[in-house]
Design an enzyme around this catalytic site. Structure first.
Site, PDB file in Angstrom:
ATOM      1  N   SER A 123       0.668  -1.183   0.000  1.00  0.00           N
ATOM      2  CA  SER A 123       0.058   0.073   0.016  1.00  0.00           C
ATOM      3  C   SER A 123       0.952   1.266   0.039  1.00  0.00           C
ATOM      4  CB  SER A 123      -0.794   0.074   1.170  1.00  0.00           C
ATOM      5  OG  SER A 123      -1.687  -1.213   1.413  1.00  0.00           O
ATOM      6  N   HIS A 132      -0.693  -2.523  -7.318  1.00  0.00           N
ATOM      7  CA  HIS A 132      -1.608  -2.269  -6.113  1.00  0.00           C
ATOM      8  C   HIS A 132      -3.188  -2.430  -6.429  1.00  0.00           C
ATOM      9  CE1 HIS A 132      -2.940   1.045  -3.002  1.00  0.00           C
ATOM     10  NE2 HIS A 132      -2.911  -0.136  -2.712  1.00  0.00           N
ATOM     11  N   GLU A 149      -3.190  -0.060  -9.414  1.00  0.00           N
ATOM     12  CA  GLU A 149      -2.331   1.116  -9.456  1.00  0.00           C
ATOM     13  C   GLU A 149      -0.862   0.364  -9.750  1.00  0.00           C
ATOM     14  OE1 GLU A 149      -1.844   3.241  -5.444  1.00  0.00           O
ATOM     15  OE2 GLU A 149      -1.860   4.814  -6.959  1.00  0.00           O
TER      16      GLU A 149
HETATM   17  N1  LIG Z   1      -6.439  -4.593   3.077  1.00  0.00           N
HETATM   18  C1  LIG Z   1      -6.503  -3.842   2.246  1.00  0.00           C
HETATM   19  O1  LIG Z   1      -7.668  -3.046   1.733  1.00  0.00           O
HETATM   20  C2  LIG Z   1      -5.506  -3.602   1.185  1.00  0.00           C
HETATM   21  C3  LIG Z   1      -5.428  -2.751   0.058  1.00  0.00           C
HETATM   22  C4  LIG Z   1      -4.587  -2.671  -0.856  1.00  0.00           C
HETATM   23  C5  LIG Z   1      -3.415  -3.258  -0.255  1.00  0.00           C
HETATM   24  N2  LIG Z   1      -3.028  -3.854   0.644  1.00  0.00           N
HETATM   25  C6  LIG Z   1      -1.688  -4.279   1.123  1.00  0.00           C
HETATM   26  O2  LIG Z   1      -1.996  -5.771   0.719  1.00  0.00           O
HETATM   27  C7  LIG Z   1      -0.900  -6.506   1.585  1.00  0.00           C
HETATM   28  C8  LIG Z   1      -1.585  -7.504   2.417  1.00  0.00           C
HETATM   29  O3  LIG Z   1      -2.608  -6.992   2.835  1.00  0.00           O
HETATM   30  P1  LIG Z   1      -4.064  -7.826   3.619  1.00  0.00           P
HETATM   31  O4  LIG Z   1      -5.180  -6.856   3.838  1.00  0.00           O
HETATM   32  O5  LIG Z   1      -4.615  -8.982   2.781  1.00  0.00           O
HETATM   33  O6  LIG Z   1      -3.562  -8.365   5.020  1.00  0.00           O
HETATM   34  P2  LIG Z   1      -4.049  -9.503   5.832  1.00  0.00           P
HETATM   35  O7  LIG Z   1      -3.406  -9.733   7.109  1.00  0.00           O
HETATM   36  O8  LIG Z   1      -5.425  -9.865   5.560  1.00  0.00           O
HETATM   37  O9  LIG Z   1      -2.992 -10.941   4.975  1.00  0.00           O
HETATM   38  C9  LIG Z   1      -1.720 -11.102   4.942  1.00  0.00           C
HETATM   39  C10 LIG Z   1      -1.333 -12.477   4.868  1.00  0.00           C
HETATM   40  O10 LIG Z   1       0.038 -12.685   4.640  1.00  0.00           O
HETATM   41  C11 LIG Z   1       0.424 -13.853   5.614  1.00  0.00           C
HETATM   42  N3  LIG Z   1       1.834 -13.871   5.562  1.00  0.00           N
HETATM   43  C12 LIG Z   1       2.768 -13.025   6.356  1.00  0.00           C
HETATM   44  N4  LIG Z   1       4.156 -13.352   6.195  1.00  0.00           N
HETATM   45  C13 LIG Z   1       4.032 -14.275   5.187  1.00  0.00           C
HETATM   46  C14 LIG Z   1       5.018 -14.772   4.456  1.00  0.00           C
HETATM   47  N5  LIG Z   1       6.196 -14.770   4.745  1.00  0.00           N
HETATM   48  N6  LIG Z   1       4.790 -15.810   3.574  1.00  0.00           N
HETATM   49  C15 LIG Z   1       3.531 -16.097   3.207  1.00  0.00           C
HETATM   50  N7  LIG Z   1       2.486 -15.529   3.800  1.00  0.00           N
HETATM   51  C16 LIG Z   1       2.705 -14.503   4.771  1.00  0.00           C
HETATM   52  C17 LIG Z   1      -0.345 -13.716   6.452  1.00  0.00           C
HETATM   53  O11 LIG Z   1      -0.400 -15.154   7.582  1.00  0.00           O
HETATM   54  C18 LIG Z   1      -1.642 -13.385   6.280  1.00  0.00           C
HETATM   55  O12 LIG Z   1      -2.344 -14.339   5.970  1.00  0.00           O
HETATM   56  C19 LIG Z   1      -0.079  -5.594   2.474  1.00  0.00           C
HETATM   57  O13 LIG Z   1       0.897  -4.916   1.991  1.00  0.00           O
HETATM   58  C20 LIG Z   1      -1.358  -4.393   2.478  1.00  0.00           C
HETATM   59  O14 LIG Z   1      -0.684  -3.034   2.724  1.00  0.00           O
HETATM   60  C21 LIG Z   1      -4.097  -4.137   1.722  1.00  0.00           C
END
Ligand SMILES: NC(=O)c1ccc[n+]([C@@H]2O[C@H](COP(=O)([O-])OP(=O)(O)OC[C@H]3O[C@@H](n4cnc5c(N)ncnc54)[C@H](O)[C@@H]3O)[C@@H](O)[C@H]2O)c1
Length: 285
Positions: free
Chosen positions: A122, A143, A155
Site C-alpha cells: 500500500s 496495487h 495502481e
Molecule cells: N486490506 C486492504 O484494503 C489492502 C488494500 C490494498 C493493498 N493492501 C496491501 O496488501 C498486503 C496484504 O494486506 P492484507 O489486507 O491482505 O493483509 P492480511 O493481514 O489480511 O493478510 C496477510 C497474509 O500474509 C500472510 N503472511 C505473512 N507473512 C508471510 C510470508 N512470509 N509468506 C506467506 N504469507 C505470509 C499472513 O499469514 C496473512 O494471511 C499489504 O501489503 C497491504 O498493505 C491491503
C-alpha cells in the site's frame, strides 16, 4: 516476457488481498498457487474465495460452472517450492519491509530468473523491496484495491529499476483480469493511499473529538461527497492494522500531516481490527 507466456500465477499471502487476487487471476483463466505460512491461513483464504464466488453466482455475474472452474484452478500451499513454476508472482503479505524483503529474496531463489515479481504494498517503497533481489528490473508494484473481485482499479507502481517490459506486462496482466490501471511513481503511498490515509485519519479524529457519531461521520461523507463508504466504515473494511501500518509509513516519510489518529492506535492495540476480527468502529457478525 509477454502476457501469453504467463500460465501460472503465484500469490504470496492468503489474507484479505491475497485470496482476492488469487480468485480474480483464476477467474481470468490462470492456474494459481496461493501460499501462506500456515495451513489455517490458506484454509481461511479458500473460505473467503468460496463465499465470494457464491456471491458472484447469486448475482449472475458468473455461472456455477465458471465459478467451479476458477476454484479448481487454485492450489493452496505452505511450501515455498510450490511457487517454482510461477511466471508471475504477486506478493500480498503483511505491510512490513523486513517481511516483504525476505519474501522477495526467497522468491528470487525459488522462481525462474525470468519470472516477474510484483508487490501489492500500500505504501512501502518498491525500490527498497526490489533491492532484496538480483532482478530489480523485473519487480514492480501491482496495487490491487479491496475487495479485489469488486474494485476495478489497479495502481501500477514504477520502482527506480523497474524495466519497461515489466511495466507493460503489469498493465497487460491487470487488464486481462478485467481491471483498469494507472501509473504512479515510487513515492510514499503512490496516488491512492497518499490521499486516502489522511482522509481516514481525519474521520477517526473527528469522531474521537466528538464532531459526530460514527454513523453520522460516514453518512456525512457518503451523502456529502458521493463516495460509496465513509472513512470509519472503510477503515473497518480495509483492516485497522493495515491502515495503521500505512499511516505510520506515510508519517515517517512525509511528516506530521500524516500522523496516525490516536484512536486508531488504541483500537489496533486492543485487537479490534475491523471486519476481519468482528469489531472496529462498528460490530460485525
Ligand atoms: N486490506 C486492504 O484494503 C489492502 C488494500 C490494498 C493493498 N493492501 C496491501 O496488501 C498486503 C496484504 O494486506 P492484507 O489486507 O491482505 O493483509 P492480511 O493481514 O489480511 O493478510 C496477510 C497474509 O500474509 C500472510 N503472511 C505473512 N507473512 C508471510 C510470508 N512470509 N509468506 C506467506 N504469507 C505470509 C499472513 O499469514 C496473512 O494471511 C499489504 O501489503 C497491504 O498493505 C491491503
Amino acid at each position: 516476457m509477454e502476457l501469453d507466456e504467463i500460465d501460472t500465477v503465484g500469490v504470496v499471502g492468503a489474507g484479505t488481498m491475497g485470496n482476492g487476487i488469487a480468485q480474480v487471476a483464476a477467474t481470468a483463466g490462470y492456474d494459481v498457487v496461493m501460499r501462506d505460512v500456515e495451513q489455517r491461513f490458506v484454509s481461511a483464504g479458500f473460505e473467503a474465495i468460496d463465499d465470494s464466488l457464491d456471491r458472484l453466482v447469486a448475482r449472475d455475474e458468473l455461472t456455477r460452472e465458471e465459478a467451479d472452474r476458477a476454484r479448481g484452478r487454485i492450489d493452496g500451499t505452505t511450501d515455498l517450492d510450490d511457487l517454482a513454476d510461477c511466471d508471475l508472482v504477486v506478493e500480498a503479505v503483511t505491510e512490513d519491509m523486513d517481511v516483504k524483503q525476505s519474501v522477495f529474496s526467497d522468491l528470487a531463489e525459488t522462481c525462474d530468473p525470468e519470472a516477474v515479481l510484483a508487490t501489492n504494498t500500500s505504501t512501502l517503497s518498491i525500490t527498497t523491496i526490489a533491492s532484496a533481489v538480483d532482478r530489480s528490473e523485473r519487480v514492480l508494484g501491482l496495487h490491487f484495491m479491496n475487495p479485489v473481485p469488486v474494485m476495478k482499479g489497479v495502481e501500477v507502481v514504477v520502482g527506480e529499476k523497474t524495466g519497461e517490459e515489466t511495466l507493460a506486462l503489469g498493465h497487460a496482466f491487470a487488464e486481462d483480469l478485467e481491471k483498469e490501471t494507472w501509473e504512479a511513481d515510487d513515492k510514499p503511498g503512490f496516488v491512492v493511499n497518499r490521499i486516502l490515509m489522511p482522509w481516514i485519519n481525519e474521520g477517526i479524529r473527528a469522531y474521537d473529538e466528538g464532531v459526530a457519531e460514527e454513523a453520522d461521520i460516514d453518512r456525512g461523507m457518503t451523502l456529502g461527497t458521493n463516495v460509496p463508504m465513509g472513512p470509519l466504515e472503510l477503515a473497518d473494511h480495509i483492516g485497522l492494522d493495515v491502515v495503521l501500518d500505512a499511516s505510520e509509513t506515510l508519517h515517517e516519510e512525509l511528516g506530521d500531516r500524516y500522523q496516525p489518529a490516536y484512536l486508531l492506535k488504541r483500537k489496533v492495540a486492543a485487537g479490534d481490527l475491523g471486519k476481519k476480527t468482528g469489531a472496529g468502529f462498528y460490530e460485525y457478525d
